[in-house]
Design an enzyme around this catalytic site. Structure first.
Site, PDB file in Angstrom:
ATOM      1  N   HIS A   1      39.316  51.700  37.682  1.00 56.28           N
ATOM      2  CA  HIS A   1      39.053  52.516  36.495  1.00 56.28           C
ATOM      3  C   HIS A   1      37.550  52.743  36.359  1.00 56.28           C
ATOM      4  CE1 HIS A   1      43.149  52.123  34.737  1.00 56.28           C
ATOM      5  NE2 HIS A   1      43.144  50.967  35.370  1.00 56.28           N
TER       6      HIS A   1
ATOM      7  N   TYR B   1      49.651  47.704  41.807  1.00 62.35           N
ATOM      8  CA  TYR B   1      50.027  47.072  40.551  1.00 62.35           C
ATOM      9  C   TYR B   1      51.391  47.583  40.088  1.00 62.35           C
ATOM     10  CZ  TYR B   1      50.200  46.283  35.573  1.00 62.35           C
ATOM     11  OH  TYR B   1      50.620  45.918  34.333  1.00 62.35           O
TER      12      TYR B   1
ATOM     13  N   HIS C   1      43.653  51.170  42.551  1.00 58.24           N
ATOM     14  CA  HIS C   1      42.700  52.047  41.856  1.00 58.24           C
ATOM     15  C   HIS C   1      41.650  51.229  41.132  1.00 58.24           C
ATOM     16  CE1 HIS C   1      45.809  51.056  38.875  1.00 58.24           C
ATOM     17  NE2 HIS C   1      44.876  51.219  37.948  1.00 58.24           N
TER      18      HIS C   1
ATOM     19  N   TYR D   1      45.677  42.014  36.688  1.00 62.37           N
ATOM     20  CA  TYR D   1      44.542  42.198  35.788  1.00 62.37           C
ATOM     21  C   TYR D   1      44.270  40.904  35.027  1.00 62.37           C
ATOM     22  CZ  TYR D   1      44.516  47.296  36.331  1.00 62.37           C
ATOM     23  OH  TYR D   1      44.410  48.568  36.818  1.00 62.37           O
TER      24      TYR D   1
ATOM     25  N   ARG E   1      51.709  51.274  40.826  1.00 58.65           N
ATOM     26  CA  ARG E   1      50.489  52.079  40.825  1.00 58.65           C
ATOM     27  C   ARG E   1      49.766  51.911  42.162  1.00 58.65           C
ATOM     28  NH1 ARG E   1      47.305  53.807  37.177  1.00 58.65           N
ATOM     29  NH2 ARG E   1      47.345  55.481  38.678  1.00 58.65           N
TER      30      ARG E   1
END
Lengths: 188, 259
Positions: free
Chosen positions: B182, B167, B180, B128, B177
């Protein structure tokens, strides 16, 4: 009825995506009718939550609920947020808590949106660890005759009423859990 | 701050907890219980949920005049480039270019028109563009990973992006994770507010993820999975995914046509 798309947590990394310039300044600093509402978001251990995101939606000072665009104006030249125009009232605010779990908005006192109710600011709470957002309300004054407040016992009722402070400022803490747990709402 | 256990727990501990909750949920459903359409706020395998969910029941809101209306957004709140996450920098981001599109509907199947959709995601390496994400995967100078658009008259949104990587996180040892994106959505009423995550079909990490599995109903979990749609793919350009979204909560039916 179609089944809804389920919620998922906002996670820890919304900070570069969702907050926007002047997100908490529903009215400009120095506006003659401005009030300040602020507080801390706490977890069940009484610790401040430094990565919560709060959204606010409210009537204008005459009780109008039409809102208006322009909360998060974009600058097409730079591709960044331009800030609010300072004219008009969108009724919408969004702020992330800071490292102390603290948040602040500057807004107008909402007018009565419906007869037989007290005015309030609607709040939607998001956070890492919270799998489905929560709704609550900030009432700026307590009085008899509000259907929601009157349905609560005194301790619970108090969690929805902001505490007045000097200089048109109100304090409203949110406890996600614990003995002072805030009243959170569902809509049928 | 929070109490971190001295030794991270292995995936097997999380798996066992998730399996136990799933078995109980399946049994409750088989015994005639209600479908659980939303995730559980209290889902112990997702460790951060422990101190961050209310323990008292939610209170039925009386006279929700304010919440049955909601914020409005307009052309000042988005620019055309905001929906193309691959064109926000001087160069091209690395990764698999994708187009994600779908319709936003209310529970009666009516399109949610002219409302704001916001997205954010990791880059192709799973990193990120956020200072708090310091895990050793490369940042991409040509990718930030945020976008927004307004739905059209049919409730449709479309984003061009790159496929996010998996992630790593610290819920437990070796926690990853699934890939994905968000999503944040508004309806005509504040009660319809939704923040959720899109997942990609067939991701092997889904089975290990306590956030995804906090939704205990299999059919409800499937609603978070985009569908690969070959007709949306463009030759030598991008792969297409379709994901329709249904907003929960009462909508502002009585003034929907006016918006």
């Amino acid at each position: 009825m179609r089944p809804p798309t389920p919620s998922q947590t906002v996670g820890p990394f919304f900070g570069y995506a969702l907050p926007f310039a002047e997100g908490g300044e529903l009215v400009p600093s120095g506006h003659p009718g401005a009030i300040t509402v602020h507080g801390v978001v706490y977890d069940g251990a009484g610790q401040p939550i430094p990565d919560a995101l709060l959204e606010f939606w409210q009537a204008d000072s005459a009780g109008g609920l039409d809102g208006g665009p322009g909360s998060m104006r974009r600058d097409p030249v730079t591709g960044t947020f331009a800030g609010r125009s300072g004219v008009g009232f969108t009724g919408f605010g969004r702020v992330a808590t800071d490292a102390d779990g603290h948040w602040t908005i500057r807004t107008l006192t909402p007018g009565p949106a419906a007869p037989g109710t007290l005015p309030y600011i609607s709040v939607c709470v998001f956070a890492r660890g919270l799998l489905h957002h929560l709704y609550t309300r900030v009432y700026l004054e307590d009085a008899a005759g509000d259907p929601l407040l009157d349905s609560l016992d005194a301790d619970r009722r108090a969690t929805l009423v902001a505490r007045p402070e000097p200089h048109a400022t109100y304090r409203f803490d949110i406890h996600l859990q614990g003995s002072e747990e805030t009243v959170f709402l569902e809509f049928g | 701050m929070s109490t971190t256990p001295p030794t991270p727990e292995p995936q097997a501990v999380i798996d066992a907890e998730m399996a136990r909750i799933q078995t109980d949920a399946d049994k409750a459903l088989a015994d005639g219980g209600q479908e659980e359409l939303q995730p559980r706020r209290d889902y112990p395998p997702y460790r951060s949920s422990d101190l961050r969910h209310p323990k008292r029941p939610l209170v039925a809101a009386r006279e929700a005049f304010t919440e049955l209306r909601g914020p409005v957004f307009g052309v000042t709140d988005v620019t055309e480039l905001d929906s193309d996450l691959t064109r926000q920098h001087h160069g091209e981001p690395l990764g698999e270019r994708i187009v994600v599109t779908g319709r936003v509907l209310d529970r009666d199947g009516r399109p949610v028109r002219g409302q704001l959709v916001e997205i954010w995601q990791a880059n192709a390496a799973g990193r990120y563009a956020h200072k708090r994400d310091q895990h050793p995967a490369p940042l991409d100078p040509n990718f930030t990973g945020t976008g927004r658009c307004l739905t059209d008259d049919e409730g449709r949104y479309t984003f061009t992006s790159i496929k996010p990587g998996a992630y790593p996180w610290r819920n437990h040892q070796n926690a990853w994770r699934p890939a994905h994106i968000h999503f944040s959505l508004f309806g005509t009423a504040f009660t319809q507010r939704l923040v959720t995550q899109l997942y990609f079909p067939g991701d092997p990490l889904l089975a290990y993820d306590p956030i995804f599995n906090s939704i205990t109903d299999e059919r409800a979990r499937q609603r978070l999975s985009a569908v690969y749609d070959h007709d949306l793919s463009s030759p030598e350009w991008s792969l297409g995914y379709r994901w329709d979204i249904v907003l929960d909560g009462p909508s502002a039916t009585w003034m929907e046509e006016g918006r």
